[in-house]
Design an enzyme around this catalytic site. Structure first.
Site, PDB file in Angstrom:
ATOM      1  N   LYS A 206     -35.506   5.962  33.004  1.00 20.52           N
ATOM      2  CA  LYS A 206     -36.084   7.231  32.998  1.00 20.52           C
ATOM      3  C   LYS A 206     -37.194   7.284  34.046  1.00 20.52           C
ATOM      4  CE  LYS A 206     -34.572   9.305  28.670  1.00 20.52           C
ATOM      5  NZ  LYS A 206     -34.780  10.148  27.427  1.00 20.52           N
ATOM      6  N   LYS A 288     -22.927   5.461  31.541  1.00 19.14           N
ATOM      7  CA  LYS A 288     -23.095   6.201  30.277  1.00 19.14           C
ATOM      8  C   LYS A 288     -22.824   7.668  30.352  1.00 19.14           C
ATOM      9  CE  LYS A 288     -26.759   7.259  27.825  1.00 19.14           C
ATOM     10  NZ  LYS A 288     -28.039   7.536  26.845  1.00 19.14           N
ATOM     11  N   LYS A 291     -26.215  13.803  28.497  1.00 23.29           N
ATOM     12  CA  LYS A 291     -26.426  15.138  28.213  1.00 23.29           C
ATOM     13  C   LYS A 291     -27.166  15.644  29.776  1.00 23.29           C
ATOM     14  CE  LYS A 291     -27.929  15.194  23.892  1.00 23.29           C
ATOM     15  NZ  LYS A 291     -29.520  14.863  23.283  1.00 23.29           N
TER      16      LYS A 291
HETATM   17  P1  TYM Z   1     -30.269  10.689  21.792  1.00 21.06           P
HETATM   18  O1  TYM Z   1     -30.665  12.149  21.536  1.00 21.06           O
HETATM   19  O2  TYM Z   1     -30.222  10.275  23.257  1.00 21.06           O
HETATM   20  O3  TYM Z   1     -28.868  10.376  21.252  1.00 21.06           O
HETATM   21  C1  TYM Z   1     -28.377  10.611  19.892  1.00 21.06           C
HETATM   22  C2  TYM Z   1     -27.284   9.466  19.592  1.00 21.06           C
HETATM   23  O4  TYM Z   1     -26.208   9.504  20.312  1.00 21.06           O
HETATM   24  C3  TYM Z   1     -25.976   8.033  20.950  1.00 21.06           C
HETATM   25  N1  TYM Z   1     -25.515   8.280  22.282  1.00 21.06           N
HETATM   26  C4  TYM Z   1     -24.294   7.847  22.594  1.00 21.06           C
HETATM   27  N2  TYM Z   1     -23.345   7.086  21.993  1.00 21.06           N
HETATM   28  C5  TYM Z   1     -22.046   6.531  22.690  1.00 21.06           C
HETATM   29  N3  TYM Z   1     -22.007   6.971  24.049  1.00 21.06           N
HETATM   30  C6  TYM Z   1     -22.799   7.745  24.905  1.00 21.06           C
HETATM   31  N4  TYM Z   1     -22.575   7.902  25.777  1.00 21.06           N
HETATM   32  C7  TYM Z   1     -23.975   8.089  23.868  1.00 21.06           C
HETATM   33  N5  TYM Z   1     -25.162   8.952  24.355  1.00 21.06           N
HETATM   34  C8  TYM Z   1     -26.006   9.118  23.274  1.00 21.06           C
HETATM   35  C9  TYM Z   1     -27.377   7.557  20.875  1.00 21.06           C
HETATM   36  O5  TYM Z   1     -26.970   6.110  20.835  1.00 21.06           O
HETATM   37  C10 TYM Z   1     -27.895   7.981  19.690  1.00 21.06           C
HETATM   38  O6  TYM Z   1     -27.650   7.458  18.677  1.00 21.06           O
HETATM   39  N6  TYM Z   1     -34.139   8.072  20.842  1.00 21.06           N
HETATM   40  C11 TYM Z   1     -32.933   8.467  20.282  1.00 21.06           C
HETATM   41  C12 TYM Z   1     -33.170   9.406  19.120  1.00 21.06           C
HETATM   42  C13 TYM Z   1     -34.019   9.001  18.041  1.00 21.06           C
HETATM   43  C14 TYM Z   1     -33.727   8.192  17.012  1.00 21.06           C
HETATM   44  C15 TYM Z   1     -34.766   7.778  16.024  1.00 21.06           C
HETATM   45  C16 TYM Z   1     -32.251   7.583  16.666  1.00 21.06           C
HETATM   46  C17 TYM Z   1     -35.423   9.272  17.806  1.00 21.06           C
HETATM   47  N7  TYM Z   1     -35.831   8.464  16.757  1.00 21.06           N
HETATM   48  C18 TYM Z   1     -34.734   7.283  15.120  1.00 21.06           C
HETATM   49  C19 TYM Z   1     -32.302   6.907  15.582  1.00 21.06           C
HETATM   50  C20 TYM Z   1     -33.505   6.509  14.904  1.00 21.06           C
HETATM   51  C21 TYM Z   1     -32.540   9.239  21.259  1.00 21.06           C
HETATM   52  O7  TYM Z   1     -32.751   9.416  22.280  1.00 21.06           O
HETATM   53  O8  TYM Z   1     -30.931   9.545  21.135  1.00 21.06           O
END
Ligand code: TYM
Length: 423
Positions: A206, A288, A291
């Site tokens: 990032k 990956k 979004k």
């Molecule tokens: P975020 O918002 O980027 O994504 C949410 C969840 O989706 C999964 N993910 C994917 N899985 C498979 N293939 C992909 N291309 C893909 N892109 C995203 C992520 O692994 C995630 O599980 N930091 C986290 C949010 C968060 C969180 C937490 C998660 C904040 N606090 C506590 C678990 C526990 C995040 O940015 O996810």
């Protein structure tokens, strides 16, 4: 209630915690313990906080569904004190094991988010006490338009509910509505070496992507995530593989804190699917699916129309060999096979057999149609929920009250242990 089947999950950090004690001992003797779930048929049956809140949620048409009404009702229930922990499980009652996960409200979430994480969230809600958060505090590490952030926060919550999360079974809330997240995050930052933060893959990625704004939040983001998880004494964290390193950091912080004081935080395990833990870009299958990808053809979003989905899969990058087979040398085809496999329950071998001798055209069409069919009911339910803002806000308000009650308990414990004066 039945424990989780090892074939369906890869619990990175000792799935043995999910099973009965004799089975756990047996599992711990196995050289694979800690990497593979062994919980088929294990019994888990707890009755706690969630059950006591069944039917507590207002439904549309029953009146008093606005967020303020819910807060007032909860406050009355808590004897007029909104800082009360009434509503959290009683000391004597055994509780279900707890699940926590979160998703950022940074736009319509993708098929990757769904396949890697969100799809698994509703599956856990009967067996576990599940807490799911729209993590708006995480979202501001990258500059957000305020009106868009507000709108996307509601939309993300609606999409989670539409994906099968029931507010009667799970707690759904917005992170910034529970101040304990930011409060614990500060404390935990004093238990996290600086070097651990600069090593995080996502920080490196990032900060390379946003060189104009490498802010402190981008660096300390994993500490906030640790606070999210540890506040709820979480047993299991359903995530995609990209969050594994952050979860490891949360475990390190918990271990350090528990070591300095006394056991305070539950050690969380990851719940990462064996297939689909990293859905790749349709245009650059080594990357990956994200979004924020500027190329819309690379990303399938949960609210894409059937036409857009069919078009994106038709244009998906594959290779020139024309054979539907999984392998490291075929990242594009393997990615499509993973998506198809997760949504149909078919193994790679089944898929290879099904498309033996058929071209990529037919295969891509089948994958696209499967995705369209999987997303259709979610999209319909989403539209219905979004039109009922009173209900949606009521769910989030009640979620914040329930999450806050649990979070404050952990925070109070932490404050006491570190020596903050309590009057
Ligand atoms: P975020 O918002 O980027 O994504 C949410 C969840 O989706 C999964 N993910 C994917 N899985 C498979 N293939 C992909 N291309 C893909 N892109 C995203 C992520 O692994 C995630 O599980 N930091 C986290 C949010 C968060 C969180 C937490 C998660 C904040 N606090 C506590 C678990 C526990 C995040 O940015 O996810």
């Amino acid at each position: 209630m039945i424990g989780l089947c090892a074939r369906h999950i890869l619990s990175v950090y000792g799935a043995v915690q999910k099973i009965s004690r004799p089975a756990r001992r047996k599992a711990q003797k196995s050289p694979c313990a800690g990497l593979r779930g062994v919980a088929c048929g294990a019994r888990l049956c707890y009755h706690g906080y969630i059950a006591s809140h069944k039917n507590a949620l207002s439904r549309p048409g029953q009146g008093g569904t606005g967020p303020r009404a819910v807060f007032r009702r909860e406050k009355r229930r808590n004897g007029g004190n909104d800082m009360s922990e009434a509503g959290a499980q009683s000391a004597a009652a055994p509780r279900k094991k707890r699940v926590f996960s979160g998703i950022q409200p940074t736009g319509v979430f993708t098929l990757g988010n769904y396949v890697g994480a969100v799809r698994n969230w509703p599956k856990l809600q009967d067996e576990y006490e599940c807490i799911y958060s729209v993590v708006d505090e995480h979202a501001i590490t990258v500059r957000q338009d305020p009106a868009a952030l507000r709108r996307q926060t509601r939309e993300t919550a609606a999409l989670l509910l539409a994906s099968g999360i029931s507010p009667e079974k799970s707690v759904v809330f917005v992170q910034s509505h529970v101040p304990a997240h930011a409060q614990l995050s500060w404390v935990l930052s004093c238990f996290c070496p600086f070097g651990d933060l600069t090593r995080m893959h996502q920080f490196k990625e990032k900060s390379a992507k946003h060189p104009e704004d490498i802010n402190g939040g981008l660096l300390t983001y994993p500490i906030l995530m640790a606070a999210d998880i540890l506040l709820y004494q979480t047993d299991l964290v359903p995530i995609g593989i990209d969050q594994k390193q952050h979860l490891e950091l949360a475990r390190n912080i918990a271990q350090r804190f528990n070591g300095v004081y006394s056991p305070t935080f539950t050690m969380p395990d990851g719940y990462i699917p064996q297939v689909g833990a990293k859905v790749m870009s349709l245009q650059e299958p080594e990357k990956k699916m994200s979004k924020s990808d500027a190329n819309e053809n690379a990303v399938v979003r949960m609210l894409d129309t059937p036409d857009a989905i069919l078009r994106k899969f038709k244009r998906a990058v594959t290779d020139s060999d024309g054979c539907v087979r999984a392998g490291a040398d075929k990242p594009g085809v393997t990615n499509l096979m993973s998506i198809y496999g997760v949504l149909t329950g078919k193994s790679f071998a089944d898929i290879e057999r099904e498309f033996d001798g058929r071209g990529y055209g037919e295969f891509k069409q089948a994958v696209a149609q499967t995705v369209v069919d999987a997303l259709r009911p979610i999209q319909q339910e989403y539209a219905r929920l979004l039109a009922d803002r009173g209900y949606l806000d009521g769910v989030l308000a009640e979620g914040a009250v329930r999450a806050g009650a649990i979070a404050r308990r952990t925070l109070a414990k932490v404050y006491k242990k570190i020596g903050f004066l309590q009057l």
